[in-house]
Design an enzyme around this catalytic site. Structure first.
Site, PDB file in Angstrom:
ATOM      1  N   HIS A  28       0.850  -1.185   0.000  1.00  0.00           N
ATOM      2  CA  HIS A  28       0.000   0.000   0.000  1.00  0.00           C
ATOM      3  C   HIS A  28       0.881   1.229   0.000  1.00  0.00           C
ATOM      4  O   HIS A  28       1.941   1.217   0.637  1.00  0.00           O
ATOM      5  CB  HIS A  28      -0.908   0.009   1.240  1.00  0.00           C
ATOM      6  CG  HIS A  28      -2.075   0.913   1.097  1.00  0.00           C
ATOM      7  ND1 HIS A  28      -2.012   2.260   1.341  1.00  0.00           N
ATOM      8  CD2 HIS A  28      -3.341   0.650   0.693  1.00  0.00           C
ATOM      9  CE1 HIS A  28      -3.197   2.782   1.105  1.00  0.00           C
ATOM     10  NE2 HIS A  28      -4.027   1.838   0.707  1.00  0.00           N
TER      11      HIS A  28
ATOM     12  N   ASP B  31      -8.035  -5.384   0.171  1.00  0.00           N
ATOM     13  CA  ASP B  31      -8.574  -6.162  -0.948  1.00  0.00           C
ATOM     14  C   ASP B  31      -8.217  -7.634  -0.884  1.00  0.00           C
ATOM     15  O   ASP B  31      -8.769  -8.442  -1.618  1.00  0.00           O
ATOM     16  CB  ASP B  31      -8.044  -5.587  -2.272  1.00  0.00           C
ATOM     17  CG  ASP B  31      -8.651  -4.237  -2.536  1.00  0.00           C
ATOM     18  OD1 ASP B  31      -9.847  -4.091  -2.266  1.00  0.00           O
ATOM     19  OD2 ASP B  31      -7.939  -3.340  -2.987  1.00  0.00           O
TER      20      ASP B  31
HETATM   21  N1  CMC Z   1       4.127  -7.493  -4.962  1.00  0.00           N
HETATM   22  C1  CMC Z   1       5.468  -7.498  -5.122  1.00  0.00           C
HETATM   23  N2  CMC Z   1       6.250  -6.436  -4.927  1.00  0.00           N
HETATM   24  C2  CMC Z   1       5.656  -5.287  -4.571  1.00  0.00           C
HETATM   25  C3  CMC Z   1       4.267  -5.201  -4.380  1.00  0.00           C
HETATM   26  C4  CMC Z   1       3.498  -6.346  -4.582  1.00  0.00           C
HETATM   27  N3  CMC Z   1       2.164  -6.333  -4.399  1.00  0.00           N
HETATM   28  N4  CMC Z   1       3.945  -3.935  -4.016  1.00  0.00           N
HETATM   29  C5  CMC Z   1       5.090  -3.258  -3.983  1.00  0.00           C
HETATM   30  N5  CMC Z   1       6.128  -4.064  -4.312  1.00  0.00           N
HETATM   31  C6  CMC Z   1       7.563  -3.708  -4.311  1.00  0.00           C
HETATM   32  C7  CMC Z   1       7.941  -2.899  -5.537  1.00  0.00           C
HETATM   33  O1  CMC Z   1       8.352  -3.734  -6.593  1.00  0.00           O
HETATM   34  C8  CMC Z   1       9.059  -2.049  -4.990  1.00  0.00           C
HETATM   35  O2  CMC Z   1      10.204  -2.861  -4.894  1.00  0.00           O
HETATM   36  P1  CMC Z   1      11.664  -2.195  -5.167  1.00  0.00           P
HETATM   37  O3  CMC Z   1      11.831  -1.161  -4.089  1.00  0.00           O
HETATM   38  O4  CMC Z   1      12.609  -3.341  -5.076  1.00  0.00           O
HETATM   39  O5  CMC Z   1      11.600  -1.595  -6.535  1.00  0.00           O
HETATM   40  C9  CMC Z   1       8.604  -1.752  -3.557  1.00  0.00           C
HETATM   41  O6  CMC Z   1       7.774  -2.852  -3.188  1.00  0.00           O
HETATM   42  C10 CMC Z   1       7.811  -0.436  -3.411  1.00  0.00           C
HETATM   43  O7  CMC Z   1       6.730  -0.466  -4.350  1.00  0.00           O
HETATM   44  P2  CMC Z   1       6.130   0.806  -5.061  1.00  0.00           P
HETATM   45  O8  CMC Z   1       5.536   0.386  -6.356  1.00  0.00           O
HETATM   46  O9  CMC Z   1       7.134   1.910  -5.084  1.00  0.00           O
HETATM   47  O10 CMC Z   1       4.998   1.210  -4.040  1.00  0.00           O
HETATM   48  P3  CMC Z   1       3.768   2.152  -4.343  1.00  0.00           P
HETATM   49  O11 CMC Z   1       3.474   2.856  -3.075  1.00  0.00           O
HETATM   50  O12 CMC Z   1       4.012   2.994  -5.547  1.00  0.00           O
HETATM   51  O13 CMC Z   1       2.621   1.120  -4.725  1.00  0.00           O
HETATM   52  C11 CMC Z   1       0.699  -0.255  -4.641  1.00  0.00           C
HETATM   53  C12 CMC Z   1       1.550   0.792  -3.904  1.00  0.00           C
HETATM   54  C13 CMC Z   1      -0.571  -0.528  -3.837  1.00  0.00           C
HETATM   55  C14 CMC Z   1       0.285   0.289  -6.020  1.00  0.00           C
HETATM   56  C15 CMC Z   1       1.543  -1.548  -4.795  1.00  0.00           C
HETATM   57  O14 CMC Z   1       1.915  -2.055  -3.539  1.00  0.00           O
HETATM   58  C16 CMC Z   1       0.797  -2.626  -5.600  1.00  0.00           C
HETATM   59  O15 CMC Z   1       0.844  -2.598  -6.838  1.00  0.00           O
HETATM   60  N6  CMC Z   1       0.106  -3.587  -4.892  1.00  0.00           N
HETATM   61  C17 CMC Z   1      -0.690  -4.583  -5.569  1.00  0.00           C
HETATM   62  C18 CMC Z   1      -2.011  -3.961  -5.987  1.00  0.00           C
HETATM   63  C19 CMC Z   1      -2.952  -3.782  -4.808  1.00  0.00           C
HETATM   64  O16 CMC Z   1      -3.149  -4.675  -3.996  1.00  0.00           O
HETATM   65  N7  CMC Z   1      -3.592  -2.597  -4.758  1.00  0.00           N
HETATM   66  C20 CMC Z   1      -4.607  -2.290  -3.756  1.00  0.00           C
HETATM   67  C21 CMC Z   1      -4.219  -1.182  -2.859  1.00  0.00           C
HETATM   68  S1  CMC Z   1      -5.331  -1.101  -1.438  1.00  0.00           S
HETATM   69  C22 CMC Z   1      -6.832  -0.616  -2.065  1.00  0.00           C
HETATM   70  C23 CMC Z   1      -6.860   0.812  -2.466  1.00  0.00           C
HETATM   71  O17 CMC Z   1      -6.609   1.697  -1.626  1.00  0.00           O
HETATM   72  O18 CMC Z   1      -7.197   1.080  -3.614  1.00  0.00           O
END
Ligand code: CMC
Length: 428
Positions: free
Chosen positions: A306, A363
């Site tokens: 998240h 989720d």
């Molecule tokens: N699986 C594997 N690796 C992950 C995941 C994941 N679900 N989420 C983040 N990472 C890794 C990412 O690859 C990165 O690694 P590194 O630092 O080595 O490059 C690190 O964790 C930080 O990730 P980020 O993409 O910079 O984090 P963000 O804050 O931009 O993304 C997120 C947040 C929710 C988009 C992401 O965690 C994600 O895509 N999760 C899966 C989709 C999901 O479940 N979304 C629902 C969110 S809750 C409901 C809502 O509020 O809408």
């Protein structure tokens, strides 16, 4: 409000900026005069370090896993309140007394029918249209049906539009489903609670009685509470951005629905189920985790991580308990739940996920509950939109009433071509 200042830049050309403190959360540096004073912008794609507005509605402490609506913890609201009471709280800032609650429930209940012409609108869609596509279209179309509540400068019209959106969303959502399966639309029933009425419009048919299961209606109500608001997330920021230009509330909420649809936001609950289905069996969990950790593979563990929570999402805890209640009541032994639990267990002890503070989010479990309740996967994000409507509406109202509100107009770091001379096509 500002009691402190911070100086940015060097001693000769440094500029002082006010530091503003809220009641909770980090201080913010008020950089509104930055461009005028320094001829420089800040650069913050994705707004990871930017507070886009002042708000009194919802507070999140992502490090501690805290979520408060108007000061009340989400788990207490899920346990002790109900969805419409939570809606009242989000909209008005205080919990209602008995008379206020009765009136609010009455007013929402008696706005749940939609203009009959709107029923015909559905027929313009293909039967296999994704229900979120229908939601974007039909909710946007409300602006063509309710002209008497589109004057955003009139607080009464704003309130009427807000009530209409909250009240009609279950009808619109259930009809999107009914249309896709070719069943007659069920009209709302004023003797049912908000959650019960939604279940009735989803699953009842005109030719027989629909028996309400109190465990399922309570679970539905809880799911709605848990999704009601989440401060300045992508869809809420979209609603605020759309509304900042003075657009009408129905159009703004349609914009929010469009933003919510994406798999990184509200579409994640649908994506979780698809992912669990693809993993298929506990024996494949290890290889799925390897793929999720591989930087060259864009597969992510859906339902994990998240932007704000770097701890257990407090909503996920309530969701997990609700998930077990529903499955126990229905006597369902869902292998996908078993798979989900295994995935969660392994991920929570894997250094990749631990180091990055990737915990299950709301989720992760909601999809399994909704599936057990009989919702098709394509309706999951629709339910999120239905629940989030109150949050969008509360935030939209707050924005309009904010005297410092301006049209959202970010700037950019331009890295394209510098000025050049046009070359006619025959010379290129
Ligand atoms: N699986 C594997 N690796 C992950 C995941 C994941 N679900 N989420 C983040 N990472 C890794 C990412 O690859 C990165 O690694 P590194 O630092 O080595 O490059 C690190 O964790 C930080 O990730 P980020 O993409 O910079 O984090 P963000 O804050 O931009 O993304 C997120 C947040 C929710 C988009 C992401 O965690 C994600 O895509 N999760 C899966 C989709 C999901 O479940 N979304 C629902 C969110 S809750 C409901 C809502 O509020 O809408």
């Amino acid at each position: 409000m500002a009691e402190k200042t911070i100086s940015l830049g060097n001693a000769d050309s440094g500029v002082d900026f006010d530091v503003m403190s809220g009641t909770l959360g980090p201080d913010v540096i008020d950089i509104r005069k930055l461009y005028g004073a320094t001829d420089q912008f800040t650069y913050d794609p994705g707004f990871t370090s930017t507070a886009s507005c002042e708000s009194k509605i919802t507070f999140i402490d992502g490090e501690e896993g805290v979520l408060l609506h108007r000061g009340y913890p989400i788990d207490e609201l899920a346990e002790k309140s109900d969805f419409l009471e939570t809606c009242y709280l989000l909209l008005n800032g205080e919990l209602p007394n008995k008379a206020e609650k009765d009136k609010f429930v009455h007013d929402i209940t008696y706005h749940s029918m939609v203009h009959e012409q709107l029923a015909l609108f559905y027929r313009g869609f293909r039967r296999d249209a994704h229900p979120m596509a229908i939601m974007v279209g039909v909710v946007g179309a409300l602006s063509a049906f309710y002209h008497d509540s589109t004057d955003i400068d009139d607080p009464h019209q704003r309130m009427v539009a807000s009530y209409r959106l909250i009240a009609k969303m279950p009808t619109i959502a259930a009809w999107a489903y009914k249309f896709s399966i070719g069943q007659p639309f069920m009209y709302p029933r004023n003797d049912l609670s908000y959650a019960e009425d939604f279940l009735h419009m989803m699953f009842a048919v005109p030719c027989e009685d629909y028996k309400m299961n109190p465990v399922l209606s309570r679970a539905m109500d809880r799911i709605l509470i848990l999704h009601a608001d989440h401060e300045q997330n992508a869809s809420t920021s979209t609603v605020r951005t759309a509304g900042s230009s003075g657009a009408n509330p129905f159009a703004c909420i349609a914009a929010g629905i469009a933003s919510l649809w994406g798999p990184a936001h509200g579409g994640a609950n649908e994506a979780v189920l698809n992912m669990l289905g693809e993993i298929g069996d506990i024996s494949n969990v290890a290889s799925a985790l390897e793929r999720a950790k591989d930087p060259d593979d864009n597969f992510r563990l859906m339902g994990f991580g998240h932007r704000v929570y770097k701890n257990y999402d407090p909503r996920a805890k309530v969701m997990m308990a609700t998930c077990h209640e529903v499955l126990d009541d229905l006597g369902i032994n869902d292998p996908l739940l078993e798979l989900a639990m295994e995935l969660e267990k392994i991920a929570l002890s894997d250094p990749y996920f631990v180091d990055r503070k990737l915990y299950p989010n709301v989720d992760f479990y909601s999809g399994i509950i909704l599936r057990a309740m009989g919702f098709p996967t394509s309706m999951f994000t629709v339910i999120f939109a239905l629940a989030r409507t109150v949050g969008w509406v509360a935030q939209w109202n707050e924005m309009i009433e904010d005297p410092s509100q301006k049209i959202t107009r970010p700037r950019q770091l331009y890295t394209g071509e510098t000025e050049r001379t046009f070359i006619p096509v025959d010379k290129r």
